[in-house]
Write a protein that holds these residues in place. Structure first.
Motif, mmCIF file in Angstrom:
data_model
loop_
_atom_site.group_PDB
_atom_site.id
_atom_site.type_symbol
_atom_site.label_atom_id
_atom_site.label_comp_id
_atom_site.label_asym_id
_atom_site.label_seq_id
_atom_site.Cartn_x
_atom_site.Cartn_y
_atom_site.Cartn_z
ATOM 1 N N ARG A 396 0.828 -1.211 0.000
ATOM 2 C CA ARG A 396 0.000 0.000 0.000
ATOM 3 C C ARG A 396 0.863 1.263 0.000
ATOM 4 N NH1 ARG A 396 -5.349 -0.413 1.370
ATOM 5 N NH2 ARG A 396 -5.278 1.563 2.469
ATOM 6 N N VAL A 399 2.132 2.070 -3.623
ATOM 7 C CA VAL A 399 1.202 2.711 -4.558
ATOM 8 C C VAL A 399 0.617 4.001 -3.996
ATOM 9 C CG1 VAL A 399 0.598 0.590 -5.776
ATOM 10 C CG2 VAL A 399 -0.746 1.298 -3.801
ATOM 11 N N GLY A 400 1.118 4.438 -2.838
ATOM 12 C CA GLY A 400 0.718 5.739 -2.320
ATOM 13 C C GLY A 400 -0.560 5.732 -1.504
ATOM 14 N N LEU A 401 -1.027 4.557 -1.079
ATOM 15 C CA LEU A 401 -2.230 4.520 -0.247
ATOM 16 C C LEU A 401 -1.897 4.788 1.217
ATOM 17 C CD1 LEU A 401 -4.061 1.475 -1.848
ATOM 18 C CD2 LEU A 401 -4.666 3.881 -2.051
ATOM 19 N N ARG A 431 1.745 7.170 -10.922
ATOM 20 C CA ARG A 431 0.611 6.230 -10.952
ATOM 21 C C ARG A 431 0.500 5.534 -12.291
ATOM 22 N NH1 ARG A 431 -2.836 10.007 -7.100
ATOM 23 N NH2 ARG A 431 -2.556 8.743 -5.236
ATOM 24 N N GLN A 435 0.674 0.218 -10.342
ATOM 25 C CA GLN A 435 -0.744 0.027 -10.026
ATOM 26 C C GLN A 435 -0.905 -1.196 -9.138
ATOM 27 O OE1 GLN A 435 -3.725 1.522 -10.350
ATOM 28 N NE2 GLN A 435 -2.541 3.319 -10.900
ATOM 29 N N MET A 436 -2.099 -1.352 -8.587
ATOM 30 C CA MET A 436 -2.282 -2.414 -7.602
ATOM 31 C C MET A 436 -3.499 -3.282 -7.939
ATOM 32 S SD MET A 436 -2.057 -1.943 -3.530
ATOM 33 C CE MET A 436 -2.045 -3.317 -2.396
ATOM 34 N N PHE A 438 -6.029 -5.988 -5.881
ATOM 35 C CA PHE A 438 -6.325 -6.288 -4.487
ATOM 36 C C PHE A 438 -6.799 -7.721 -4.299
ATOM 37 C CE2 PHE A 438 -6.626 -1.818 -5.135
ATOM 38 C CZ PHE A 438 -6.051 -1.261 -4.011
ATOM 39 N N ALA A 458 -11.025 4.652 -15.122
ATOM 40 C CA ALA A 458 -9.593 4.405 -14.992
ATOM 41 C C ALA A 458 -8.831 4.981 -16.183
ATOM 42 C CB ALA A 458 -9.331 2.906 -14.863
ATOM 43 N N ARG A 507 -8.551 -3.088 -15.021
ATOM 44 C CA ARG A 507 -8.603 -1.711 -14.531
ATOM 45 C C ARG A 507 -7.195 -1.210 -14.203
ATOM 46 N NH1 ARG A 507 -11.845 -1.040 -9.208
ATOM 47 N NH2 ARG A 507 -10.160 -2.408 -8.547
ATOM 48 N N SER A 510 -5.262 -0.388 -17.302
ATOM 49 C CA SER A 510 -5.801 0.639 -18.194
ATOM 50 C C SER A 510 -4.894 1.859 -18.285
ATOM 51 C CB SER A 510 -7.199 1.047 -17.745
ATOM 52 O OG SER A 510 -7.133 1.574 -16.444
ATOM 53 N N VAL A 511 -4.029 2.091 -17.295
ATOM 54 C CA VAL A 511 -3.122 3.233 -17.393
ATOM 55 C C VAL A 511 -1.761 2.799 -17.938
ATOM 56 C CG1 VAL A 511 -4.273 4.473 -15.543
ATOM 57 C CG2 VAL A 511 -2.355 3.008 -14.986
ATOM 58 N N PRO B 176 -11.727 -2.207 -1.019
ATOM 59 C CA PRO B 176 -10.687 -2.110 -2.037
ATOM 60 C C PRO B 176 -11.073 -1.250 -3.242
ATOM 61 C CG PRO B 176 -10.902 -4.361 -1.297
ATOM 62 C CD PRO B 176 -11.997 -3.604 -0.641
ATOM 63 N N ASP B 179 -9.836 2.078 -2.567
ATOM 64 C CA ASP B 179 -8.367 2.090 -2.666
ATOM 65 C C ASP B 179 -7.930 2.070 -4.122
ATOM 66 O OD1 ASP B 179 -7.800 2.258 -0.020
ATOM 67 O OD2 ASP B 179 -7.576 0.102 0.293
ATOM 68 N N ARG B 182 -8.282 5.395 -5.567
ATOM 69 C CA ARG B 182 -7.222 6.284 -5.078
ATOM 70 C C ARG B 182 -5.907 5.983 -5.772
ATOM 71 N NH1 ARG B 182 -6.629 5.351 0.912
ATOM 72 N NH2 ARG B 182 -5.095 7.012 0.810
ATOM 73 N N ALA B 183 -5.608 4.688 -5.941
ATOM 74 C CA ALA B 183 -4.339 4.318 -6.568
ATOM 75 C C ALA B 183 -4.288 4.787 -8.018
ATOM 76 C CB ALA B 183 -4.141 2.806 -6.491
ATOM 77 N N LEU B 184 -5.465 4.885 -8.642
ATOM 78 C CA LEU B 184 -5.499 5.362 -10.027
ATOM 79 C C LEU B 184 -5.414 6.881 -10.091
ATOM 80 C CD1 LEU B 184 -8.229 3.030 -11.481
ATOM 81 C CD2 LEU B 184 -5.968 3.319 -12.447
ATOM 82 N N GLY B 185 -5.521 7.542 -8.939
ATOM 83 C CA GLY B 185 -5.443 8.985 -8.938
ATOM 84 C C GLY B 185 -6.783 9.667 -9.187
ATOM 85 N N VAL B 186 -7.880 8.981 -8.908
ATOM 86 C CA VAL B 186 -9.197 9.597 -9.048
ATOM 87 C C VAL B 186 -9.349 10.663 -7.944
ATOM 88 C CG1 VAL B 186 -11.681 9.154 -8.948
ATOM 89 C CG2 VAL B 186 -10.162 7.482 -10.019
#
Lengths: 600, 282
Positions: A396, A399-401, A431, A435-436, A438, A458, A507, A510-511, B176, B179, B182-186
């Motif tokens: 976490r 990925v910046g959480l 980002r 990516q993560m 879960f 996304a 998802r 997608s980036v 999740p 999360d 958030r991880a995607l930067g939304v």
């Protein structure tokens, strides 16, 4: 066998709200015997156990015959059934944390079972007996009896539950996934304990599990249940050596081997059906490689092909040679893990990461105590540890959480130690690199958004695109994760666990990230689906050149994916090296314990 | 390719549970009140204001099905016209409290920290106040009657609603899918309004319906005390006050508006409970 049979189940059919859950199960267990009911989710294995103990939830009913030592349990009045439960037949459930009454001291759970015996009227005698019972399940510290359930670890709770289930000295114990909710090393201990108690008491044991290897290593006979039908019955050794049913073979091959790396797991395609969807035909027909019209014409009955070996496959004799060949080729295949290229610059580098959480009463809990890891481009790195090791926290943070208390993180050249301190352009760029994915497939997608909406959002995070471009990209993403294009209109509630996890991967992709942090991405999935998703990860790695940081407790899974492994224990990296070295030649005692606890 | 997913039949929808008879009746009662509120003028047999001082209060008769009050006004027409104030005030209270509580609850639950503490301490303070008493004092001192009462009730009802929204948000926040967003930067606003709000909305709506019922009873009570609508306005609470002296000559003049308050409030309560059970079961 029938002569001294303790429990005989004939044609046990369970229905809920008019829907079939199981269709006529036959079981047999002799005194002192251990049998396993093996099945995936939805097979009806847990409800079968509950039906035997007459503990079905409201709205679920059972027909058939359950004869226990000559007594017909299903016909028994509830009062008399109460006398049988606990005394003659005991049930032990899966989740150790909800099984104990949270307001009762752990010793009281056992004392409660002994209360009606005249010899334990006396308080001292009762306490002595409780202590003796705790010793039997390996708890020698008398203090434990005085503790409340919330003060106990999962393994400890499970021991108390076992002691309580055994307190009235039953002749038969039904254990429903007794080790699944526990850590790997604790799992092995609990199973060993169960087996020891069973042997020393000469008690019958029904072990209900999804884990075929565990069943082979602990039980005398195996019943394979699939979508409510028994597909195979036989002695553990014989089934392990030569499974008669394609489903059993598929399950065996789907399970990733811990001792070697295979280029591709042999997965069972599709997903586990509901019992009522496959009524009147072979339950496994849709997923089987050997299906013929006859398989779909009628529900095949269990037939005895060899002494004590039953299978519901009507084509067994024709396909035996092919099945064996498939197994042989799967066992032979092995690919060495590519040696990591140490010359390239790491794509993710974390140095001396520390993460503190505020604990109870102002104490500080250190989840990470100076962890350093690196992942290079195109490399898969496994992060292995049990609950509480800090592995999820580390993922976490990357990925910046979460923000680390101290330490440095470099992601693709950006200083990502504190996401909130980065400029928004840098944050967005980071980002697009990491990516993560879960763990829990059931809440990883917004239940109110269709697949298309989730993916559109996304894709929208990396820029504005015309509608047509987004639609094309969604189609491409779905294709990449092996889903048909029309799945875009589906909502999560109409997807199976494996399909949801595919959408979650799409998802994350997608980036167009370079590295995926995967936090236990397959642990909540059925074994047959697990192999599909692992194969997907392998394919994506080849096709897209992805890197992975694969967080898991399962060494066999990590063996299939990772080239290098970090072993995390209580917030510290205790061992790292190539997957080959760590698994074949573990150095740290904790790693050795992890490897020893794999059932074989 | 073995890892190919079979096309699956879309799962048939679980058969919708039949609506229980009590809920059907509740919906009918509410529908009648709504119709009276909007089309009262064309339904009512008489004007609610026409005075017939010469006949005064009379028991039900063929001409006046619910009799007349002290000033000789037709009670039935007044009850039908009274549906307007019985409906509009509670609707405004429920909608207002809902809107404010949703925003506060989302911010409090999602942002946490200082924002959360600030909003929650305010909620605690509001919950410590005796609501109806505050309404009486404020309307009595400030004046302004019905609409002041509505405004006070909005503020009073916002506090408990905020708590409910916040707890629903706290339940969604660790999931999740949040999360992942958030991880995607939304952005935070998008997470709040596009991801969390739709998932907590059903629960909030069920509580809004309950708010309506409480507001109805509170407003009727204030009108009874003379703090609600202007004297003369046809209003159920006001009618209880005006007609309390003619209980023995024309009991219907008192019992009919009382019955309407009770029926409407109970119906809304039933509907709210039913909605809540439906949404939370999923």
């Amino acid at each position: 066998m029938t002569a001294k049979s303790l429990l005989t189940v004939r044609g046990l059919a369970i229905t809920a709200a008019g829907r079939a859950i199981t269709t006529g199960t036959n079981l047999e267990i002799a005194r002192g015997e251990t049998i396993a009911i093996v099945g995936e989710s939805g097979s009806g294995k847990s409800l079968t156990a509950k039906a035997i103990a007459r503990l079905l939830p409201p709205g679920v009913s059972a027909t058939g015959q359950v004869s226990y030592d000559g007594i017909d349990l299903l016909a028994l009045p509830e009062r008399e059934m109460q006398q049988i439960r606990g005394r003659r037949l005991s049930l032990m459930l899966q989740d150790p944390f909800t099984m104990l009454n949270p307001l009762m001291k752990s010793g009281l759970h056992i004392a409660e079972m002994l209360r009606d015996r005249p010899e334990f009227r006396d308080r001292a005698a009762l306490n002595g007996e409780v202590a003796r019972r705790l010793t039997e399940v390996g708890i020698t510290d008398p203090d434990v009896a005085e503790r409340m359930p919330f003060q106990l670890s999962g393994g400890m709770s499970q021991r108390i539950a076992l002691a309580a289930a055994l307190a009235r000295d039953p002749e038969l114990l039904i254990a429903d996934e007794p080790s699944t909710a526990l850590d790997v090393t604790t799992q092995a201990e609990i199973i060993k304990l169960l087996k020891r108690v069973q042997q020393s008491r000469g008690m019958g044991l029904v072990l209900i599990t999804h884990n075929l290897r565990l069943a082979f290593s602990t039980c005398d006979r195996i019943y394979v249940l699939y979508a409510g039908s028994l597909l195979e019955v036989g002695s553990a050794r014989a089934v392990e050596a030569d499974p008669f049913h394609p489903y059993t073979l598929g399950l065996l091959l789907s399970e990733p081997p811990a001792d070697k790396r295979v280029p591709k797991l042999i997965a069972i395609r599709g997903k586990v059906p509901r019992a009522d969807e496959v009524a009147g035909r072979c339950a496994f027909a849709d997923r089987c490689d050997w299906t013929k019209d006859a398989c779909r014409a009628a529900a095949p009955a269990l037939a005895e092909l060899a002494p004590g070996r039953l299978t519901a496959c009507i084509r067994r004799r024709e396909i035996a040679a092919e099945m064996q060949a498939l197994r042989g080729s799967a066992l032979a295949a092995a690919s060495p893990s590519a040696a990591p290229d140490s010359a390239t610059r790491p794509i993710v580098r974390a140095a001396s990461l520390v993460k503190d959480f505020a604990g109870r009463a102002g104490r500080v809990v250190q989840a990470l105590k100076g962890v350093s890891i690196e992942v290079r481009p195109g490399e898969s790195v496994g992060l292995v540890g049990e609950s509480g090791s800090g592995k999820t926290t580390l993922g976490r943070i990357l990925v910046g959480l979460e923000t680390p208390t101290s330490g440095r993180i470099d992601i693709g050249g950006f200083d990502a130690s504190d996401f909130s301190a980065m400029t928004s352009a840098e944050r967005a760029a980071t980002r697009r690199i990491i990516q993560m994915v879960f763990q829990d497939p059931y809440s990883t997608l917004n239940p109110r958004h269709s697949v298309r909406r989730s993916l559109t959002e996304a894709i929208g995070t990396i820029g504005r695109f015309p509608r047509s471009e987004i639609d094309a990209r969604i189609a491409e993403l779905l294709r990449e994760v092996g889903l048909p294009e029309y799945y875009a209109e589906r909502r999560p509630s109409s997807l199976s666990g494996g399909e949801r996890q595919r959408v979650a991967i799409a998802r994350a992709l997608s980036v167009k990230p370079k590295i995926l942090v995967c936090d236990e991405p397959v642990s909540a999935l059925d074994v047959s689906v697990q192999a599909q998703i692992l194969n997907l990860f392998k394919r994506l790695k080849l096709e897209l050149g992805l890197s992975y940081l694969f967080i898991t407790h399962d060494l066999a899974v990590v063996r299939q994916i990772a080239e290098r492994i970090y072993v995390l224990y209580l917030g510290e990296v205790v061992e790292h090296g190539s997957a080959e070295d760590v698994i074949s030649r573990p150095q740290h005692p904790y790693t050795k314990r992890l490897i020893d606890s794999i059932p074989r | 390719m073995t890892e190919h997913v079979e096309a699956t039949q879309p799962k048939e929808r679980a058969p919708r549970d039949a609506i229980p008879p009590a809920i059907v009746i509740a919906f009918i009662v509410v529908a009648i009140v709504v119709i009276c509120a909007f089309f009262g003028g064309s339904i009512a047999p008489d004007s609610p204001f026409t005075q017939r001082l010469e006949i005064g209060d009379t028991p039900p008769s063929a001409e006046f099905p619910a009799g007349t009050d002290l000033l000789g006004r037709d009670v039935l027409s007044r009850v039908i016209h009274g549906a307007w104030t019985a409906l509009i005030g509670p609707v405004v209270v429920a909608a207002g409290a809902f809107a404010i509580a949703t925003v506060l609850g989302l911010l409090s639950g999602y942002l946490g920290g200082v924002v959360d503490s600030g909003i929650m301490r305010w909620v605690d303070f509001m919950l410590a106040l005796p609501g109806p008493l505050v309404a009486i004092v404020v309307v009595g001192v400030v004046g302004g009657g019905y609409w002041t009462a509505v405004a006070v009730l909005i503020i009073l009802f916002t506090a408990p609603d905020t708590r409910i929204v916040r707890s629903a948000v706290l339940e969604q926040r660790p999931r999740p899918y949040i999360d992942a967003a958030r991880a995607l930067g939304v952005s935070k606003t998008r997470i709040l309004f596009v991801h969390i709000l739709p998932n907590v909305l059903p629960i909030i709506l069920a509580y809004v319906v309950l708010d309506f019922a409480f507001a109805l009873v509170n407003l009727a009570g204030l009108s009874f005390l003379g703090l609600g609508v202007e004297p003369g306005t046809p209003d159920w609470g006001r009618m209880l006050f005006e007609n309390r002296t003619i209980l023995f000559t024309n009991p219907v003049a008192l019992l009919l508006p009382a019955a309407m308050v009770i029926l409407t409030a109970v119906s809304m309560n039933l509907i709210g409970d039913w909605l809540f059970a439906r949404f939370t079961r999923q």
